[in-house]
Design a protein around this motif. Structure first.
Motif, PDB file in Angstrom:
ATOM      1  N   VAL A  97     -13.892  -1.211   4.443  1.00  0.00           N
ATOM      2  CA  VAL A  97     -13.874   0.184   4.867  1.00  0.00           C
ATOM      3  C   VAL A  97     -12.732   0.437   5.834  1.00  0.00           C
ATOM      4  O   VAL A  97     -12.288  -0.440   6.562  1.00  0.00           O
ATOM      5  N   THR A  98     -12.268   1.682   5.804  1.00  0.00           N
ATOM      6  CA  THR A  98     -11.248   2.151   6.722  1.00  0.00           C
ATOM      7  C   THR A  98     -11.423   3.651   6.862  1.00  0.00           C
ATOM      8  O   THR A  98     -12.241   4.253   6.162  1.00  0.00           O
ATOM      9  N   MET A  99     -10.635   4.250   7.747  1.00  0.00           N
ATOM     10  CA  MET A  99     -10.865   5.663   8.035  1.00  0.00           C
ATOM     11  C   MET A  99     -10.361   6.593   6.948  1.00  0.00           C
ATOM     12  O   MET A  99     -10.728   7.757   6.913  1.00  0.00           O
ATOM     13  N   GLY A 100      -9.513   6.133   6.057  1.00  0.00           N
ATOM     14  CA  GLY A 100      -9.035   6.976   4.964  1.00  0.00           C
ATOM     15  C   GLY A 100      -8.672   6.097   3.805  1.00  0.00           C
ATOM     16  O   GLY A 100      -8.318   4.940   4.005  1.00  0.00           O
ATOM     17  N   PRO A 101      -8.772   6.591   2.564  1.00  0.00           N
ATOM     18  CA  PRO A 101      -8.507   5.726   1.403  1.00  0.00           C
ATOM     19  C   PRO A 101      -7.111   5.103   1.479  1.00  0.00           C
ATOM     20  O   PRO A 101      -6.124   5.803   1.646  1.00  0.00           O
ATOM     21  N   ARG A 102      -7.066   3.803   1.386  1.00  0.00           N
ATOM     22  CA  ARG A 102      -5.806   3.075   1.444  1.00  0.00           C
ATOM     23  C   ARG A 102      -5.773   2.061   0.313  1.00  0.00           C
ATOM     24  O   ARG A 102      -6.808   1.670  -0.214  1.00  0.00           O
ATOM     25  N   SER A 103      -4.568   1.621  -0.041  1.00  0.00           N
ATOM     26  CA  SER A 103      -4.444   0.647  -1.116  1.00  0.00           C
ATOM     27  C   SER A 103      -4.004  -0.716  -0.625  1.00  0.00           C
ATOM     28  O   SER A 103      -3.913  -1.650  -1.414  1.00  0.00           O
ATOM     29  N   LYS A 104      -3.724  -0.858   0.654  1.00  0.00           N
ATOM     30  CA  LYS A 104      -3.300  -2.138   1.197  1.00  0.00           C
ATOM     31  C   LYS A 104      -4.442  -2.792   1.958  1.00  0.00           C
ATOM     32  O   LYS A 104      -5.071  -2.171   2.819  1.00  0.00           O
ATOM     33  N   ALA A 105      -4.665  -4.049   1.663  1.00  0.00           N
ATOM     34  CA  ALA A 105      -5.747  -4.776   2.319  1.00  0.00           C
ATOM     35  C   ALA A 105      -5.580  -4.780   3.838  1.00  0.00           C
ATOM     36  O   ALA A 105      -6.559  -4.705   4.588  1.00  0.00           O
ATOM     37  N   SER A 106      -4.346  -4.843   4.294  1.00  0.00           N
ATOM     38  CA  SER A 106      -4.086  -4.902   5.733  1.00  0.00           C
ATOM     39  C   SER A 106      -4.497  -3.636   6.462  1.00  0.00           C
ATOM     40  O   SER A 106      -4.612  -3.632   7.690  1.00  0.00           O
TER      41      SER A 106
END
Length: 121
Positions: A97-106
């Protein structure tokens, strides 16, 4: 946020499998959920993501049309429905999970422990 992925297993090519990601500890609906996978000897690859509301999904080209990501914020759950599985889909699958959709694992803040998916030919 604590995450736990489950639902992996051994299936045959062409079969379907649904992975689940259970979240606890923080307000799950604040976060976008990403799915990643890692095959032996390879980097962790992006599979797709879903925004906080579940209204928008994103997919890697390798799985688009075969995989579907969904979520149920009332249950603090996210899902990865995998259809028409191929041997090359074999990997350990992770939710994050993160605060906004991202495509990088980092760019993801919290990770589950992963669940093994093996697709035999």
């Amino acid at each position: 946020v604590q995450l736990q992925a489950s639902g992996g297993g051994l299936v045959q090519a062409g079969d379907s499998l649904r992975l689940s990601c259970a979240a606890s500890g923080h307000t799950f609906s604040n976060y976008a959920v990403g799915w990643f996978r890692q095959a032996p000897g390879r980097e962790r690859d992006y599979v797709g993501a879903i925004d906080w509301s579940g209204s928008t999904t994103y997919y890697a080209s390798s799985v688009k049309g075969r995989f579907t990501i969904s979520r149920d914020n009332t249950k603090n759950m996210a899902y990865l429905q995998m259809n028409s599985l191929k041997p090359e889909d074999t990997a350990v699958y992770y939710c994050a999970v993160t605060m906004g959709p991202r495509s990088k694992a980092s760019e993801y803040d919290y990770w589950g422990q992963g669940t093994q998916v093996t697709v035999s030919s």
